[in-house]
Enzyme design. Structure first.
Site, PDB file in Angstrom:
ATOM      1  CB  SER A 150      -0.944   0.007   1.213  1.00 48.28           C
ATOM      2  OG  SER A 150      -1.902  -1.013   1.112  1.00 48.28           O
ATOM      3  CB  THR A 196       9.055   0.359  -0.039  1.00 50.68           C
ATOM      4  OG1 THR A 196       8.945  -0.965   0.498  1.00 50.68           O
ATOM      5  CG2 THR A 196      10.508   0.637  -0.382  1.00 50.68           C
ATOM      6  CG  HIS A 224       3.118  -4.606   6.765  1.00 50.81           C
ATOM      7  ND1 HIS A 224       3.015  -3.497   5.958  1.00 50.81           N
ATOM      8  CD2 HIS A 224       4.063  -5.412   6.188  1.00 50.81           C
ATOM      9  CE1 HIS A 224       3.850  -3.615   4.945  1.00 50.81           C
ATOM     10  NE2 HIS A 224       4.503  -4.752   5.064  1.00 50.81           N
ATOM     11  NE  ARG A 243      -1.619   0.691  -4.817  1.00 51.46           N
ATOM     12  CZ  ARG A 243      -0.722  -0.084  -5.416  1.00 51.46           C
ATOM     13  NH1 ARG A 243      -0.007  -0.948  -4.696  1.00 51.46           N
ATOM     14  NH2 ARG A 243      -0.520   0.002  -6.725  1.00 51.46           N
ATOM     15  CG  ASP A 253      -5.458   0.021  -7.620  1.00 48.82           C
ATOM     16  OD1 ASP A 253      -5.777  -0.677  -8.599  1.00 48.82           O
ATOM     17  OD2 ASP A 253      -5.770   1.221  -7.519  1.00 48.82           O
ATOM     18  CB  VAL A 273      -3.816  -6.139  -8.437  1.00 47.78           C
ATOM     19  CG1 VAL A 273      -2.935  -6.424  -9.651  1.00 47.78           C
ATOM     20  CG2 VAL A 273      -5.269  -6.397  -8.778  1.00 47.78           C
TER      21      VAL A 273
END
Length: 281
Positions: free
Chosen positions: A32, A35, A88, A107, A111, A114
């Site tokens: 999401s 990084t 996370h 996010r 998306d 995927v």
């Protein structure tokens, strides 16, 4: 605090963590923008595209079981600059310390899903098993079969749709707190310089210079994949593949009209309308 565990993560490693003034904790769901936000914060702290160490060393993942907790904490304690810590874990599983700032990146869930699907194929499961004792091999069905199942699966696992929306719901309720910053992935894509400047202000750091903004673009980060991808222990098959696409819309492309309708119904069961309007805009 709640405790969250998976094959390679354990949020209880946050218990007793020695915070200090200025700490930055980045709390995101997988794939999401973790990084990306680590890089943005590191650039704002260090003021140079030439970071003093690989990103995973500057901003370690405290919950990850591939390194002993004491080793990670000792490395953070030795850092003489403002620390950027990755997790996370949702904020209800992390100590919320008034001296720290918590950045949550959201996010579009489709998306994110995927991207997570493709990332799963890029993980060296044998290496992960060597490091954690877990990480069984997985055979993924085609994306157009996997994604509709992900939408409807009723699971408390953090990277499930219920888990994603629970993470974001918790952050949404905290978004007006002075040390919580909620950032949308697509806002970073639309105006990276502006969003970096806003974040710098919230972190009481100088605004970004053009070279720092350029260093935070997806294209530049992909060129530096070996240095920036979270692969210190060799868990990724390809660091460059970690930065696969970085754009939005792939999830909606992968679901047909019926799949999108099912997704819409499911999300309305799981999250409040104002959060969904913000998340899906």
């Amino acid at each position: 605090m709640r405790t969250y565990r998976s094959d390679d993560e354990d949020s209880s490693r946050w218990e007793g963590f020695p915070f200090r003034a200025g700490d930055i904790v980045i709390s995101t769901r997988s794939k999401s923008g973790t990084t990306w936000m680590q890089m943005i914060c590191a650039l704002l702290v260090h003021r140079t595209p030439d970071l003093p160490a690989p990103l995973s060393e500057l901003s370690p993942w405290l919950d990850h079981l591939i390194r002993p907790r004491d080793e990670v904490v000792a490395a953070l304690e030795a850092q003489p600059f403002r620390r950027v810590i990755k997790t996370h874990t949702p904020l209800d599983g992390v100590p919320v310390d008034a001296r720290a700032t918590y950045v949550v990146v959201a996010r579009h869930p489709l998306d994110m899903a995927v991207s997570m699907y493709h990332q799963s194929a890029n993980i060296d499961r044998e290496r992960l098993r060597e490091l954690t004792g877990a990480g069984e091999a997985r055979v993924l069905p085609p994306l157009d079969e996997w994604l509709p199942r992900w939408v409807t699966r009723d699971s408390g696992y953090l990277d499930s749709l219920p888990g994603v929306l629970a993470h974001l719901t918790d952050a949404w309720h905290r978004r007006h707190e002075p040390n919580v910053v909620l950032v949308h992935y697509d806002d970073l894509r639309a105006d990276l310089a502006g969003r970096m400047a806003e974040l710098a202000a919230r972190l009481h750091l100088d605004p970004p210079t053009p070279d720092l903004v350029e260093a935070a673009t997806f294209e530049r980060m992909r060129v530096r994949a070996t240095e920036l991808a979270p692969n210190a222990q060799g868990v990724l098959k390809s660091p460059r593949a970690f930065f696969r696409r970085g754009s939005s819309g792939a999830g909606r492309e992968a679901l047909g009209e019926a799949g999108l309708a099912a997704y819409d119904r499911r999300t309305r069961e799981l999250a409040a309308p104002d959060l969904l309007a913000w998340l899906h805009r």
